[in-house]
Design a protein around this motif. Structure first.
Motif, PDB file in Angstrom:
ATOM      1  N   GLY A 332       0.801  -1.218   0.000  1.00 45.99           N
ATOM      2  CA  GLY A 332       0.000   0.000   0.000  1.00 45.99           C
ATOM      3  C   GLY A 332       0.830   1.263   0.000  1.00 45.99           C
ATOM      4  O   GLY A 332       0.379   2.314  -0.473  1.00 45.99           O
ATOM      5  N   GLN A 333       2.050   1.195   0.531  1.00 48.85           N
ATOM      6  CA  GLN A 333       2.913   2.371   0.616  1.00 48.85           C
ATOM      7  C   GLN A 333       3.882   2.485  -0.557  1.00 48.85           C
ATOM      8  O   GLN A 333       4.644   3.462  -0.625  1.00 48.85           O
ATOM      9  CB  GLN A 333       3.721   2.331   1.918  1.00 48.85           C
ATOM     10  N   ALA A 334       3.872   1.509  -1.450  1.00 48.84           N
ATOM     11  CA  ALA A 334       4.818   1.526  -2.572  1.00 48.84           C
ATOM     12  C   ALA A 334       4.623   2.786  -3.410  1.00 48.84           C
ATOM     13  O   ALA A 334       3.513   3.291  -3.566  1.00 48.84           O
ATOM     14  CB  ALA A 334       4.626   0.279  -3.439  1.00 48.84           C
ATOM     15  N   ARG A 335       5.716   3.277  -3.977  1.00 54.71           N
ATOM     16  CA  ARG A 335       5.638   4.558  -4.682  1.00 54.71           C
ATOM     17  C   ARG A 335       5.146   4.400  -6.115  1.00 54.71           C
ATOM     18  O   ARG A 335       4.857   5.410  -6.769  1.00 54.71           O
ATOM     19  CB  ARG A 335       7.004   5.236  -4.674  1.00 54.71           C
ATOM     20  N   ASP A 336       5.043   3.191  -6.628  1.00 54.19           N
ATOM     21  CA  ASP A 336       4.549   3.013  -8.003  1.00 54.19           C
ATOM     22  C   ASP A 336       3.878   1.649  -8.141  1.00 54.19           C
ATOM     23  O   ASP A 336       3.877   0.833  -7.210  1.00 54.19           O
ATOM     24  CB  ASP A 336       5.689   3.167  -9.016  1.00 54.19           C
ATOM     25  N   ARG A 337       3.293   1.434  -9.289  1.00 51.37           N
ATOM     26  CA  ARG A 337       2.571   0.172  -9.548  1.00 51.37           C
ATOM     27  C   ARG A 337       3.511  -1.023  -9.489  1.00 51.37           C
ATOM     28  O   ARG A 337       3.143  -2.090  -9.002  1.00 51.37           O
ATOM     29  CB  ARG A 337       1.901   0.227 -10.930  1.00 51.37           C
ATOM     30  N   LEU A 338       4.717  -0.860  -9.970  1.00 51.56           N
ATOM     31  CA  LEU A 338       5.669  -1.971  -9.970  1.00 51.56           C
ATOM     32  C   LEU A 338       5.960  -2.435  -8.543  1.00 51.56           C
ATOM     33  O   LEU A 338       5.923  -3.633  -8.247  1.00 51.56           O
ATOM     34  CB  LEU A 338       6.965  -1.555 -10.669  1.00 51.56           C
ATOM     35  N   GLY A 339       6.256  -1.487  -7.651  1.00 49.37           N
ATOM     36  CA  GLY A 339       6.539  -1.849  -6.266  1.00 49.37           C
ATOM     37  C   GLY A 339       5.354  -2.530  -5.613  1.00 49.37           C
ATOM     38  O   GLY A 339       5.505  -3.513  -4.873  1.00 49.37           O
ATOM     39  N   LYS A 340       4.167  -2.001  -5.875  1.00 51.19           N
ATOM     40  CA  LYS A 340       2.948  -2.612  -5.335  1.00 51.19           C
ATOM     41  C   LYS A 340       2.808  -4.049  -5.805  1.00 51.19           C
ATOM     42  O   LYS A 340       2.511  -4.957  -5.015  1.00 51.19           O
ATOM     43  CB  LYS A 340       1.746  -1.790  -5.770  1.00 51.19           C
ATOM     44  N   LEU A 341       3.048  -4.298  -7.093  1.00 50.09           N
ATOM     45  CA  LEU A 341       2.877  -5.646  -7.641  1.00 50.09           C
ATOM     46  C   LEU A 341       3.930  -6.612  -7.106  1.00 50.09           C
ATOM     47  O   LEU A 341       3.623  -7.775  -6.814  1.00 50.09           O
ATOM     48  CB  LEU A 341       2.925  -5.596  -9.169  1.00 50.09           C
ATOM     49  N   VAL A 342       5.161  -6.157  -6.971  1.00 50.14           N
ATOM     50  CA  VAL A 342       6.205  -7.019  -6.407  1.00 50.14           C
ATOM     51  C   VAL A 342       5.825  -7.434  -4.988  1.00 50.14           C
ATOM     52  O   VAL A 342       5.915  -8.616  -4.618  1.00 50.14           O
ATOM     53  CB  VAL A 342       7.576  -6.312  -6.421  1.00 50.14           C
ATOM     54  N   ALA A 343       5.378  -6.475  -4.176  1.00 47.84           N
ATOM     55  CA  ALA A 343       4.986  -6.776  -2.798  1.00 47.84           C
ATOM     56  C   ALA A 343       3.788  -7.719  -2.749  1.00 47.84           C
ATOM     57  O   ALA A 343       3.763  -8.663  -1.948  1.00 47.84           O
ATOM     58  CB  ALA A 343       4.687  -5.484  -2.046  1.00 47.84           C
ATOM     59  N   VAL A 344       2.788  -7.480  -3.587  1.00 50.05           N
ATOM     60  CA  VAL A 344       1.609  -8.353  -3.634  1.00 50.05           C
ATOM     61  C   VAL A 344       2.013  -9.779  -4.018  1.00 50.05           C
ATOM     62  O   VAL A 344       1.531 -10.757  -3.427  1.00 50.05           O
ATOM     63  CB  VAL A 344       0.564  -7.800  -4.625  1.00 50.05           C
ATOM     64  N   GLY A 345       2.913  -9.906  -4.989  1.00 50.48           N
ATOM     65  CA  GLY A 345       3.358 -11.242  -5.404  1.00 50.48           C
ATOM     66  C   GLY A 345       4.065 -11.979  -4.293  1.00 50.48           C
ATOM     67  O   GLY A 345       3.809 -13.166  -4.059  1.00 50.48           O
ATOM     68  N   VAL A 346       4.958 -11.294  -3.574  1.00 46.49           N
ATOM     69  CA  VAL A 346       5.700 -11.935  -2.483  1.00 46.49           C
ATOM     70  C   VAL A 346       4.751 -12.343  -1.357  1.00 46.49           C
ATOM     71  O   VAL A 346       4.841 -13.454  -0.817  1.00 46.49           O
ATOM     72  CB  VAL A 346       6.804 -11.005  -1.961  1.00 46.49           C
ATOM     73  N   VAL A 347       3.836 -11.439  -0.982  1.00 46.29           N
ATOM     74  CA  VAL A 347       2.895 -11.748   0.097  1.00 46.29           C
ATOM     75  C   VAL A 347       2.039 -12.954  -0.261  1.00 46.29           C
ATOM     76  O   VAL A 347       1.823 -13.856   0.564  1.00 46.29           O
ATOM     77  CB  VAL A 347       2.010 -10.524   0.413  1.00 46.29           C
ATOM     78  N   THR A 348       1.546 -13.004  -1.493  1.00 42.57           N
ATOM     79  CA  THR A 348       0.708 -14.140  -1.918  1.00 42.57           C
ATOM     80  C   THR A 348       1.500 -15.433  -1.936  1.00 42.57           C
ATOM     81  O   THR A 348       0.987 -16.491  -1.534  1.00 42.57           O
ATOM     82  CB  THR A 348       0.113 -13.873  -3.312  1.00 42.57           C
ATOM     83  N   LEU A 349       2.742 -15.367  -2.386  1.00 39.89           N
ATOM     84  CA  LEU A 349       3.592 -16.557  -2.398  1.00 39.89           C
ATOM     85  C   LEU A 349       3.808 -17.086  -0.985  1.00 39.89           C
ATOM     86  O   LEU A 349       3.652 -18.296  -0.730  1.00 39.89           O
ATOM     87  CB  LEU A 349       4.939 -16.225  -3.051  1.00 39.89           C
TER      88      LEU A 349
END
Length: 402
Positions: A332-349
């Motif tokens: 949620g705090q990521a500065r761009d869409r890429l950071g948000k997606l990387v974090a979402v992918g890691v959390v889901t994994l």
């Protein structure tokens, strides 16, 4: 006078709560790998450098160093190399099918003498980086069906290669991870509905084939042990409908043998009670009822539940909950869409690993051989988990420009 503000700012660049909980999980991992493995005179007499808890400590230190190094490179730079890492991982996954070491009926590892390297653990991270980079394009471009099918293709390639090893558990975690990335990226809902519907239909047909298809009919090609695990999970009879009494008796015996691990894991979990029997005092492990080859990796949660009971199990689940929720906060705090997606992918994994591993220990999912992140024994698993956390911390560190 300037030192204090600079020091405070540098401290704010890491998520200290998440790192503190990770240290607690690694300490739990060390304690219970020790408890699960140091149960015989031979294990106690082994040189220190051969004892599994000490090897686990080494992998923790290597993983922490690797994750720390990862944090020095902006995640945007890492993602630009994500496609390269994805194809390198695909080559390694294909290579392990040809020259990999066979253990327990599967060809999943490269034997490097001092280390069994499992490329699927690192392919998951390369997949997250590559797909996140691909999906970080403007949402208007994601409405193009071609972009959607390219993303599906990026999911299917490692899925099929890992499934061929065979490693059903590692292959399956790619599906929720990829789906979460598609959803978070803003993929049109109709595409996601088609995908979920297609996966649901295929899963239903697969289960009908495994559970009800009579002999002689075309069946999905599965390793025998994979089919047996599914039959055990659903409580289906191993014997064929027209089997003779002798064949039914033999099938029941095989069914008892194949369900042994699951039954012993449930006994371990249930026998721990509220507070457990005490660290290193679990009868299931000490007496060999919980198989020694699985107690320190796939079934380590059963060891924790027996020795620390319901309270200890809740503590472990709480720690994982903190890791996951801080990961969501980082997204949620990521500065761009890429950071948000990387974090979402890691959390889901990470969530998929925790859910499947604990689920198979308490029989809410079939046994698939998925490690419990940071607690189960294993070099590739530990390194992969710590690198995944390194990616989360990387997104947090670069959430704003310093």
């Amino acid at each position: 006078m300037m030192l204090k503000p600079l020091f405070s700012e540098s401290r704010s660049r890491i998520d200290r709560l998440q790192l503190g909980v990770l240290c607690a999980l690694m300490l739990i991992g060390l304690l219970f790998v020790y408890s699960a493995t140091m149960v015989s005179d031979a294990a106690l007499a082994a040189p220190l450098y051969r004892q599994k808890w000490m090897l686990q400590l080494v992998w923790y230190l290597v993983g922490i160093a690797a994750a720390s190094a990862l944090c020095f490179i902006n995640y945007q730079t890492l993602a630009r190399w994500g496609t390269v890492a994805y194809w390198v991982a695909a080559v390694l996954l294909a290579g392990v099918l040809v020259v990999g070491t066979i253990r327990f009926g599967a060809r999943r590892w490269f034997d490097l003498r001092f280390f069994l390297f499992q490329p699927s653990e690192f392919a998951k991270l390369a997949f997250i980086l590559a797909l996140a980079n691909f999906l970080s394009r403007p949402e208007s471009e994601l409405a193009d069906p071609l972009s959607f099918w390219k993303a599906i293709g990026m999911m299917l390639l490692p899925f099929v290669l890992i499934l061929k090893e065979p490693d059903l558990g590692s292959a399956l975690v790619l599906l929720p991870t990829g789906l979460a990335l598609l959803f978070a990226a803003g993929t049109p809902k109709k595409y996601l509905a088609w995908l979920l519907g297609g996966v649901g239909v295929l899963a239903a047909l697969f289960l009908v084939d495994v559970l009800f298809a009579p002999p002689g009919w075309w069946q999905v090609k599965l390793e025998n042990y994979q089919r047996q695990r599914l039959l055990v999970y659903f409580g289906a009879d191993f014997a064929q409908a027209l089997a003779t009494p002798e064949q039914k008796a033999a099938a029941r015996q095989v069914q008892m043998e194949k369900s042994y691990q699951v039954r012993q894991a449930l006994i371990s979990v249930g026998s721990g009670g509220l507070f457990g029997k005490g660290w290193h005092k679990g009868n299931q492990t000490a007496l060999g009822f919980l198989p020694p080859g699985a107690a320190h990796n796939d079934f380590i949660f059963s060891v924790i539940a027996e020795e620390k009971g319901f309270v200890g199990s809740i503590v472990v689940l709480t720690f994982y909950g903190v890791v996951l929720f801080t990961g969501i906060r980082i997204a949620g705090q990521a500065r761009d869409r890429l950071g948000k997606l990387v974090a979402v992918g890691v959390v889901t994994l990470l969530f998929s690993h925790v859910f499947i591993n604990i689920g198979m220990n308490i029989r809410i999912v079939p046994v698939t051989g998925i490690p419990l992140p940071l607690i189960s024994y294993g070099g590739s698993s530990v390194l992969g988990s710590l690198l995944a956390i390194g990616l989360l911390q990387n997104v947090y560190m670069y959430r704003k420009t310093y």
